[in-house]
Write a protein that holds these residues in place. Structure first.
Motif, mmCIF file in Angstrom:
data_model
loop_
_atom_site.group_PDB
_atom_site.id
_atom_site.type_symbol
_atom_site.label_atom_id
_atom_site.label_comp_id
_atom_site.label_asym_id
_atom_site.label_seq_id
_atom_site.Cartn_x
_atom_site.Cartn_y
_atom_site.Cartn_z
ATOM 1 N N LYS A 1 0.822 -1.206 0.000
ATOM 2 C CA LYS A 1 0.000 0.000 0.000
ATOM 3 C C LYS A 1 0.857 1.258 0.000
ATOM 4 O O LYS A 1 0.522 2.253 -0.623
ATOM 5 N N LYS B 1 -0.035 4.500 -5.497
ATOM 6 C CA LYS B 1 -0.505 5.872 -5.651
ATOM 7 C C LYS B 1 -1.973 5.842 -6.022
ATOM 8 O O LYS B 1 -2.481 4.859 -6.561
ATOM 9 N N CYS B 2 -2.661 6.910 -5.696
ATOM 10 C CA CYS B 2 -4.100 6.999 -5.993
ATOM 11 C C CYS B 2 -4.296 7.076 -7.501
ATOM 12 O O CYS B 2 -3.831 8.003 -8.164
ATOM 13 N N ASP C 1 0.545 9.445 -3.032
ATOM 14 C CA ASP C 1 0.749 8.203 -2.292
ATOM 15 C C ASP C 1 -0.440 7.963 -1.367
ATOM 16 O O ASP C 1 -0.892 8.877 -0.663
ATOM 17 N N LEU C 2 -0.931 6.720 -1.344
ATOM 18 C CA LEU C 2 -2.084 6.408 -0.493
ATOM 19 C C LEU C 2 -1.792 6.670 0.973
ATOM 20 O O LEU C 2 -2.675 7.077 1.732
ATOM 21 N N ASN C 3 -0.545 6.428 1.388
ATOM 22 C CA ASN C 3 -0.183 6.664 2.790
ATOM 23 C C ASN C 3 -0.254 8.137 3.176
ATOM 24 O O ASN C 3 -0.321 8.478 4.354
ATOM 25 N N ALA D 1 -9.483 2.696 0.627
ATOM 26 C CA ALA D 1 -8.655 2.481 -0.569
ATOM 27 C C ALA D 1 -8.467 0.990 -0.789
ATOM 28 O O ALA D 1 -8.255 0.234 0.168
ATOM 29 N N GLY E 1 -5.221 0.891 -5.818
ATOM 30 C CA GLY E 1 -4.969 2.332 -5.766
ATOM 31 C C GLY E 1 -6.210 3.177 -5.986
ATOM 32 O O GLY E 1 -6.108 4.392 -6.184
ATOM 33 N N ILE F 1 -9.574 4.912 -4.536
ATOM 34 C CA ILE F 1 -10.232 5.347 -3.305
ATOM 35 C C ILE F 1 -11.745 5.328 -3.537
ATOM 36 O O ILE F 1 -12.250 5.941 -4.484
#
Length: 282
Positions: free
Chosen positions: A34, A38-39, A73-75, A99, A103, A105
């Motif tokens: 994760k 990236k989104c 970045d998802l984080n 998410a 990637g 959301i």
């Protein structure tokens, strides 16, 4: 004397330890994967027949609280902050943001569903939703629901809130009952609280008003009204009576729509028992 070794318990403990280790390893793998994601997209699910909040408004809330998320970045995207921001909107009853491993959301939203529009004594307008909460009107959408006006003291601060007065709760219960029945939902178009504190109903068909009183014994009162509609109205017509009073137990008191306002009392007990209607002149 040596104790017998409980191999079954040892085996169970060993398997549990392996499962726990595997779960920790899997979670670590997911977090590592994760962190590298990236989104790629933001998908919003906004179902329902009401349009109090539209996609543009949802996108605005997400932008204000998460910035431009595509390629991020998802984080670095605070999912909980996005959820809380959506839940703060008075027209959103439920919101979930998460998410997936590709990637994307996902934003799931459930809007509040109004059952009654209230105009109180101070001429403040608000809705009551299906959970009995007061919510403001919307600039985007006007819900086609029952309207209640008259001697209503329930105040509204402009924010989502619970009902404070017995009258408001009675109006809510009445609106829910009417909404649950297709016949009454089509027949009753307005509620009004008179100077005596009685709830009156304005029908779509007929030149009469229906005095309900309180929200006590709603099923009995509406059953009596149905009997009256089926047995009396076909004989005398829709415009014969000025008022139909359901307040009293097991009877309907009607006031004729004539100058001398002759009152008619109809015994509902006998109607239900033998499907006949008798009228007695007072």
């Amino acid at each position: 004397m040596l104790k017998k070794i409980n191999w079954r318990a040892i085996l169970f403990g060993f398997l549990w330890l392996i499962s726990l280790s595997g779960l920790i390893t899997l979670m670590s793998f997911i977090e590592i994967k994760k962190s590298a994601l990236k989104c790629k997209d933001v998908k919003v699910l906004l179902p329902g027949q009401f349009n109090f909040i539209e996609r543009d408004e949802v996108d605005r809330i997400l932008m204000e609280n998460g910035g431009a998320m595509l390629g991020k970045d998802l984080n670095d995207i605070n999912i909980h902050k996005l959820e809380n921001a959506l839940k703060a909107n008075p027209f959103i009853e439920f919101a979930k943001v998460y998410a997936d491993m590709t990637g994307v959301i996902h934003v799931q939203i459930r809007q509040r569903e109004p059952v009654l529009r209230v105009v109180n004594m101070a001429n403040l307008h608000f809705y009551i939703d299906g959970n009995g909460n007061k919510i403001p009107l919307s600039d985007n959408y006007t819900a086609k629901v029952l309207v209640a006006s008259g001697l209503i003291e329930e105040d509204f601060s402009g924010r989502v809130d619970t009902l404070k007065t017995k009258m408001a709760r009675d109006l809510f219960r009445t609106a829910l009952f009417i909404r649950s029945d297709t016949l009454w939902d089509n027949q009753i178009e307005q509620l009004f609280v008179d100077l005596k504190g009685d709830i009156e109903m304005v029908p779509r068909v007929g030149g009469h008003k229906i005095i309900l009183g309180s929200a006590d014994s709603l099923q009995i009162k509406f059953r009596n009204l149905l009997v009256f509609y089926k047995k009396a109205i076909p004989k005398v017509g829709w415009d014969t009576y000025k008022t139909i009073n359901l307040k009293y137990a097991n009877q309907i008191v009607c006031e004729k729509n004539i100058i001398d306002s002759t009152k008619i009392t109809i015994d509902i007990n006998k109607q239900i028992a033998d499907s006949t209607i008798t009228e007695t002149q007072n």
